[in-house]
Design a protein around this motif. Structure first.
Motif, short mmCIF file in Angstrom:
data_model
loop_
_atom_site.label_atom_id
_atom_site.label_comp_id
_atom_site.label_asym_id
_atom_site.label_seq_id
_atom_site.Cartn_x
_atom_site.Cartn_y
_atom_site.Cartn_z
N GLY A 1 8.17 -7.87 -20.86
CA GLY A 1 8.43 -7.04 -20.84
C GLY A 1 6.49 -5.90 -20.53
N ASP A 2 5.78 -6.94 -19.89
CA ASP A 2 4.86 -6.58 -19.72
C ASP A 2 5.33 -4.66 -18.34
OD1 ASP A 2 2.10 -7.01 -20.24
OD2 ASP A 2 2.22 -8.59 -18.91
N TRP A 3 4.27 -3.64 -18.16
CA TRP A 3 5.02 -2.36 -17.76
C TRP A 3 3.74 -2.91 -15.86
CZ3 TRP A 3 8.83 0.48 -16.84
CH2 TRP A 3 9.74 0.44 -17.66
N LEU A 4 4.75 -2.85 -15.11
CA LEU A 4 3.52 -2.94 -13.96
C LEU A 4 3.63 -1.37 -12.98
CD1 LEU A 4 4.37 -6.06 -12.44
CD2 LEU A 4 2.26 -5.08 -14.19
N LEU A 5 2.42 -1.01 -12.25
CA LEU A 5 2.52 0.28 -11.79
C LEU A 5 3.13 -0.93 -10.19
CD1 LEU A 5 0.35 2.60 -12.91
CD2 LEU A 5 2.93 2.84 -13.06
N ILE A 6 3.74 -0.40 -9.38
CA ILE A 6 3.95 -0.90 -8.26
C ILE A 6 4.02 0.26 -6.98
CG2 ILE A 6 5.50 -2.11 -6.24
CD1 ILE A 6 6.06 -4.09 -9.15
N PRO A 7 3.02 -0.56 -6.27
CA PRO A 7 2.88 0.80 -4.65
C PRO A 7 3.99 0.77 -4.37
CG PRO A 7 0.98 -0.38 -5.02
CD PRO A 7 1.59 -1.63 -6.34
N LYS A 8 4.12 2.84 -4.23
CA LYS A 8 5.58 2.82 -3.24
C LYS A 8 4.88 2.54 -1.73
CE LYS A 8 6.85 6.62 -6.11
NZ LYS A 8 7.07 8.70 -6.29
N ILE A 9 4.28 2.92 -0.75
CA ILE A 9 3.96 2.01 0.46
C ILE A 9 2.57 1.19 1.03
CG2 ILE A 9 5.30 4.59 0.86
CD1 ILE A 9 2.45 5.81 1.42
N THR A 10 1.50 1.31 0.11
CA THR A 10 0.91 0.55 0.38
C THR A 10 1.01 -0.92 0.42
OG1 THR A 10 -0.36 0.88 -1.97
CG2 THR A 10 -0.90 2.93 0.06
N THR A 11 -0.54 -2.16 0.34
CA THR A 11 0.17 -3.34 -0.02
C THR A 11 -1.19 -3.39 -1.22
OG1 THR A 11 -1.73 -3.58 2.13
CG2 THR A 11 0.56 -4.01 3.10
N ASP A 12 -1.28 -2.50 -1.28
CA ASP A 12 -1.97 -3.08 -2.42
C ASP A 12 -1.72 -3.82 -3.91
OD1 ASP A 12 -4.00 -1.33 -1.23
OD2 ASP A 12 -4.03 0.56 -2.83
N ALA A 13 -2.35 -4.38 -4.43
CA ALA A 13 -1.55 -5.31 -5.36
C ALA A 13 -1.30 -4.14 -7.13
CB ALA A 13 -2.54 -5.84 -6.05
N PRO A 14 0.42 -5.04 -7.43
CA PRO A 14 0.40 -4.20 -8.81
C PRO A 14 -0.41 -3.69 -9.56
CG PRO A 14 2.14 -5.30 -7.66
CD PRO A 14 1.15 -5.86 -7.21
N VAL A 15 -0.57 -2.96 -10.29
CA VAL A 15 -1.12 -2.79 -11.64
C VAL A 15 -0.88 -2.35 -13.11
CG1 VAL A 15 -2.70 -1.21 -13.21
CG2 VAL A 15 -2.75 -1.47 -10.45
#
Length: 350
Positions: free
Chosen positions: A67-81
């Motif tokens: 049920g959580d919502w994540l923000l996943i980077p489109k092009i970087t290798t940063d971790a999702p939030v």
């Protein structure tokens, strides 16, 4: 989950989550919703389809739940939030000083019991406290209603209606599509429902019927109505009306933590009576001028209800304290490790 693409609105996206986004978020990340949680990975679903996230690669997602919502980077290798949760269900993990997340961002809790030996008012009060703490609407569902007569059904309903005024209670046969259709108003597009209850009460059958799918269920033991664990993980499914439903494994142990407000809301009648006691710190045991004891003597309040109220308050306070102490010890241990490593580095440098 289906392989077709879904809009964010269909996945349960709301203004609450939109308000958390910055301009950079809008340009550089894509929202995904967690639909399944496994030991080492997450399955998430967004407008462009499904992704499989390795938790070893993203350790910050270890505390994710369905049920959580994540923000996943489109092009970087940063971790999702992980976005802030609108609602959350949790309990103390059995056998450990940790909390276990059950579900996040839920709109309605279907608290399922059955018209047999499983029916337990005190346990239902626990689930109601969880829902109230999460500030989520609770709907009580009594299954196997086709196995009893009208007089027996009335007796079950009478016990539930004594718990709270205006409590929504629905009786049904979970295999009957027309009867389960009573639940459609809580399963509209963009709405998320969680099924809570013991094993064998019909949660998976309700989910199957709402989703028009077939999934294995196991019969209960007829001698004591005990169920068998057929749901072993938590997953989000799309219902036929368009909403999402989360079927949880049956919980034989529901230890409450950080749930004081929820308990007090469920037992608001006792809270109101207690506010009239002679002493503000009245324990409702032998104190003179105790209005709660008077209410029990006059039949206004059932002894069972007071006993469960006190038991749940003590339990959640004890569990909350033990969890807080455990977290404090973990932080202290982490600082010790960090200090030791820095000391070793300093010695090497010298």
């Amino acid at each position: 989950m289906s392989e077709k693409n879904f809009t964010l609105a269909q996945l349960g996206w709301k203004t609450f989550f939109n308000q958390q986004l910055t301009l950079d978020n809008l340009e550089q990340t894509t929202p995904y919703r967690v639909t399944q949680v496994f030991r080492n990975r997450l399955i998430v679903l967004g407008e462009s389809g499904e992704l499989d996230l390795n938790l070893a690669q993203y350790p910050n997602l270890q505390n994710c739940t369905v049920g959580d919502w994540l923000l996943i980077p489109k092009i970087t290798t940063d971790a999702p939030v992980i976005l802030e949760r609108q609602s959350m269900f949790q309990r103390k993990s059995p056998g450990s000083n940790t909390s276990q997340l059950i579900a996040a961002n839920v709109d309605t809790a279907f608290i399922v019991s059955s018209c047999n030996h499983d029916f337990n008012v005190s346990r239902i009060e626990r689930y109601l406290a969880l829902a109230k703490e999460a500030q989520v609407e609770a709907v009580l569902i009594l299954t196997k209603a086709d196995k009893i007569n009208e007089e027996q059904k009335s007796a079950y309903l009478a016990q539930l209606r004594e718990l709270q005024a205006h409590l929504i209670v629905i009786t049904l046969n979970a295999l009957n599509i027309e009867e389960v259709h009573q639940l459609k108003d809580w399963c509209k597009v963009g709405q998320t429902v969680v099924l809570l209850g013991s094993s064998g009460v019909g949660k998976t059958t309700i989910s199957n019927t709402l989703c028009l799918r077939q999934e294995s269920t196991a019969p209960i033991r007829e001698d004591d109505s005990k169920g068998r664990h057929t749901t072993t993980g938590r997953s989000l499914y799309f219902t036929h009306p368009g909403g999402l439903i989360l079927d949880c494994p049956g919980m034989r142990e529901l230890q409450l933590t950080d749930c004081e407000d929820g308990i007090k809301t469920v037992f608001s009648d006792i809270e109101l009576i207690a506010s009239q006691c002679k002493f503000s710190n009245c324990q409702h045991q032998t104190e003179p001028g105790c209005k709660v004891l008077t209410a029990i003597e006059t039949g206004e309040l059932a002894p069972r209800r007071l006993e469960n109220y006190q038991k749940m308050l003590k339990e959640q306070a004890r569990n909350s304290m033990s969890l807080a102490q455990s977290h404090q010890q973990d932080r202290a241990f982490g600082k010790l490790i960090k200090h030791t490593l820095m000391s070793k580095k300093s010695l090497r440098d010298n």
